[in-house]
Design a protein around this motif. Structure first.
Motif, PDB file in Angstrom:
ATOM      1  N   CYS A 144       0.950  -1.114   0.169  1.00 53.85           N
ATOM      2  CA  CYS A 144       0.491  -0.338  -0.133  1.00 53.85           C
ATOM      3  C   CYS A 144       0.918   0.886  -0.107  1.00 53.85           C
ATOM      4  N   GLU A 145       1.935   1.387   0.809  1.00 53.59           N
ATOM      5  CA  GLU A 145       2.577   2.675   0.785  1.00 53.59           C
ATOM      6  C   GLU A 145       3.341   2.714  -0.302  1.00 53.59           C
ATOM      7  N   GLU A 146       4.275   1.872  -0.969  1.00 50.04           N
ATOM      8  CA  GLU A 146       5.040   1.884  -2.247  1.00 50.04           C
ATOM      9  C   GLU A 146       3.796   2.039  -3.749  1.00 50.04           C
ATOM     10  N   LEU A 147       2.755   1.516  -3.351  1.00 53.78           N
ATOM     11  CA  LEU A 147       1.833   1.869  -4.607  1.00 53.78           C
ATOM     12  C   LEU A 147       1.723   3.915  -4.378  1.00 53.78           C
ATOM     13  N   ASP A 148       1.496   4.129  -3.278  1.00 53.95           N
ATOM     14  CA  ASP A 148       1.323   5.384  -2.881  1.00 53.95           C
ATOM     15  C   ASP A 148       2.247   6.004  -3.751  1.00 53.95           C
ATOM     16  N   LYS A 149       3.649   5.802  -3.341  1.00 53.07           N
ATOM     17  CA  LYS A 149       4.940   6.127  -3.474  1.00 53.07           C
ATOM     18  C   LYS A 149       4.261   6.363  -4.880  1.00 53.07           C
ATOM     19  N   LEU A 150       5.254   5.344  -5.560  1.00 53.58           N
ATOM     20  CA  LEU A 150       4.513   5.104  -7.318  1.00 53.58           C
ATOM     21  C   LEU A 150       3.595   5.979  -7.353  1.00 53.58           C
ATOM     22  N   GLY A 151       2.363   6.195  -7.030  1.00 55.09           N
ATOM     23  CA  GLY A 151       1.683   7.295  -7.518  1.00 55.09           C
ATOM     24  C   GLY A 151       1.869   8.535  -7.486  1.00 55.09           C
ATOM     25  N   ALA A 152       2.943   8.811  -6.376  1.00 61.68           N
ATOM     26  CA  ALA A 152       3.049  10.809  -5.968  1.00 61.68           C
ATOM     27  C   ALA A 152       4.148  11.199  -7.143  1.00 61.68           C
ATOM     28  N   GLU A 153       4.973   9.398  -7.347  1.00 63.39           N
ATOM     29  CA  GLU A 153       6.239   9.889  -8.475  1.00 63.39           C
ATOM     30  C   GLU A 153       5.566  10.263 -10.197  1.00 63.39           C
ATOM     31  N   ILE A 154       4.620   8.812 -10.170  1.00 55.88           N
ATOM     32  CA  ILE A 154       4.087   9.758 -11.468  1.00 55.88           C
ATOM     33  C   ILE A 154       2.618  10.405 -11.827  1.00 55.88           C
ATOM     34  N   GLY A 155       2.544  11.045 -10.685  1.00 57.47           N
ATOM     35  CA  GLY A 155       1.237  12.019 -10.325  1.00 57.47           C
ATOM     36  C   GLY A 155      -0.446  11.567 -10.665  1.00 57.47           C
ATOM     37  N   VAL A 156       0.036  10.484 -10.075  1.00 59.66           N
ATOM     38  CA  VAL A 156      -1.586   9.816  -9.681  1.00 59.66           C
ATOM     39  C   VAL A 156      -1.969   9.530  -7.966  1.00 59.66           C
ATOM     40  N   ASN A 157      -3.134   9.490  -7.810  1.00 60.28           N
ATOM     41  CA  ASN A 157      -3.428   8.635  -6.579  1.00 60.28           C
ATOM     42  C   ASN A 157      -3.671   7.188  -6.536  1.00 60.28           C
ATOM     43  N   ILE A 158      -2.605   6.475  -5.921  1.00 64.74           N
ATOM     44  CA  ILE A 158      -2.923   4.966  -6.350  1.00 64.74           C
ATOM     45  C   ILE A 158      -3.530   4.166  -4.267  1.00 64.74           C
ATOM     46  N   LYS A 159      -4.555   3.645  -4.757  1.00 68.04           N
ATOM     47  CA  LYS A 159      -4.726   3.325  -3.550  1.00 68.04           C
ATOM     48  C   LYS A 159      -5.060   1.703  -3.619  1.00 68.04           C
ATOM     49  N   LEU A 160      -4.473   1.556  -2.659  1.00 69.95           N
ATOM     50  CA  LEU A 160      -4.965  -0.415  -2.467  1.00 69.95           C
ATOM     51  C   LEU A 160      -5.724  -0.603  -1.199  1.00 69.95           C
ATOM     52  N   GLN A 161      -7.009  -1.331  -1.136  1.00 72.02           N
ATOM     53  CA  GLN A 161      -7.489  -2.043   0.056  1.00 72.02           C
ATOM     54  C   GLN A 161      -8.013  -3.754  -0.244  1.00 72.02           C
ATOM     55  N   HIS A 162      -8.187  -3.779   0.840  1.00 71.65           N
ATOM     56  CA  HIS A 162      -9.099  -6.016   0.950  1.00 71.65           C
ATOM     57  C   HIS A 162     -10.217  -5.317   0.446  1.00 71.65           C
ATOM     58  N   GLU A 163     -10.830  -6.030  -0.383  1.00 67.15           N
ATOM     59  CA  GLU A 163     -11.632  -6.209  -0.759  1.00 67.15           C
ATOM     60  C   GLU A 163     -13.276  -6.200  -0.208  1.00 67.15           C
ATOM     61  N   ASN A 164     -13.388  -7.151   1.389  1.00 69.85           N
ATOM     62  CA  ASN A 164     -14.191  -6.739   1.938  1.00 69.85           C
ATOM     63  C   ASN A 164     -14.172  -6.074   2.424  1.00 69.85           C
ATOM     64  N   ILE A 165     -13.034  -4.577   2.611  1.00 68.79           N
ATOM     65  CA  ILE A 165     -12.815  -3.445   3.433  1.00 68.79           C
ATOM     66  C   ILE A 165     -13.559  -2.639   2.172  1.00 68.79           C
ATOM     67  N   PHE A 166     -13.091  -2.314   0.854  1.00 68.11           N
ATOM     68  CA  PHE A 166     -13.558  -2.294   0.175  1.00 68.11           C
ATOM     69  C   PHE A 166     -15.251  -2.266  -0.506  1.00 68.11           C
ATOM     70  N   ASN A 167     -15.695  -3.596  -0.325  1.00 61.36           N
ATOM     71  CA  ASN A 167     -17.286  -3.515  -0.333  1.00 61.36           C
ATOM     72  C   ASN A 167     -17.881  -3.066   0.768  1.00 61.36           C
ATOM     73  N   LYS A 168     -17.837  -2.651   1.985  1.00 63.22           N
ATOM     74  CA  LYS A 168     -18.116  -2.568   2.718  1.00 63.22           C
ATOM     75  C   LYS A 168     -18.363  -0.826   2.964  1.00 63.22           C
ATOM     76  N   MET A 169     -17.226  -0.201   2.476  1.00 61.45           N
ATOM     77  CA  MET A 169     -17.364   0.965   2.082  1.00 61.45           C
ATOM     78  C   MET A 169     -17.941   1.456   0.988  1.00 61.45           C
ATOM     79  N   HIS A 170     -18.855   0.938   0.323  1.00 61.34           N
ATOM     80  CA  HIS A 170     -19.412   1.013  -1.229  1.00 61.34           C
ATOM     81  C   HIS A 170     -20.832   0.986  -0.762  1.00 61.34           C
ATOM     82  N   ARG A 171     -21.280   0.255   0.007  1.00 63.25           N
ATOM     83  CA  ARG A 171     -22.460  -0.107   0.241  1.00 63.25           C
ATOM     84  C   ARG A 171     -23.503   0.817   0.355  1.00 63.25           C
TER      85      ARG A 171
END
Length: 90
Positions: free
Chosen positions: A62-89
């Motif tokens: 998660c942290e490395e994807l966040d850093k990669l996103g900052a390097e290339i100018g985008v926002n990258i987020k990784l979440q466990h599927e179950n957390i994503f599903n709960k947040m977007h119900r």
């Protein structure tokens, strides 16, 4: 199977998909499904990935994807599927 959801959002530019996919392959993250679109000049990608074979801790990826996103100018987020599903119900 342990799944995750990756979102990538930002201003469109050459190489976003290549850089994200190269990173994921190096970490043994398998892409199960991918959808991307560009609306005017804004890039939006969502991936469903398999996390069963990852070589690093989930938090590290998660942290490395966040850093990669900052390097290339985008926002990258990784979440466990179950957390994503709960947040977007509805």
């Amino acid at each position: 199977m342990q799944k995750g959801i990756i979102t990538v959002v930002g201003k469109d530019q050459v190489g976003i998909i290549a850089k994200v996919c190269t990173y994921l392959a190096a970490k043994q993250v398998n892409i199960l499904d991918i959808s991307q679109t560009i609306i005017q000049e804004y890039f939006n990608m969502m991936m469903i990935v398999e996390l069963s074979s990852i070589t690093d801790e989930f938090g590290t990826i998660c942290e490395e994807l966040d850093k990669l996103g900052a390097e290339i100018g985008v926002n990258i987020k990784l979440q466990h599927e179950n957390i994503f599903n709960k947040m977007h119900r509805i």
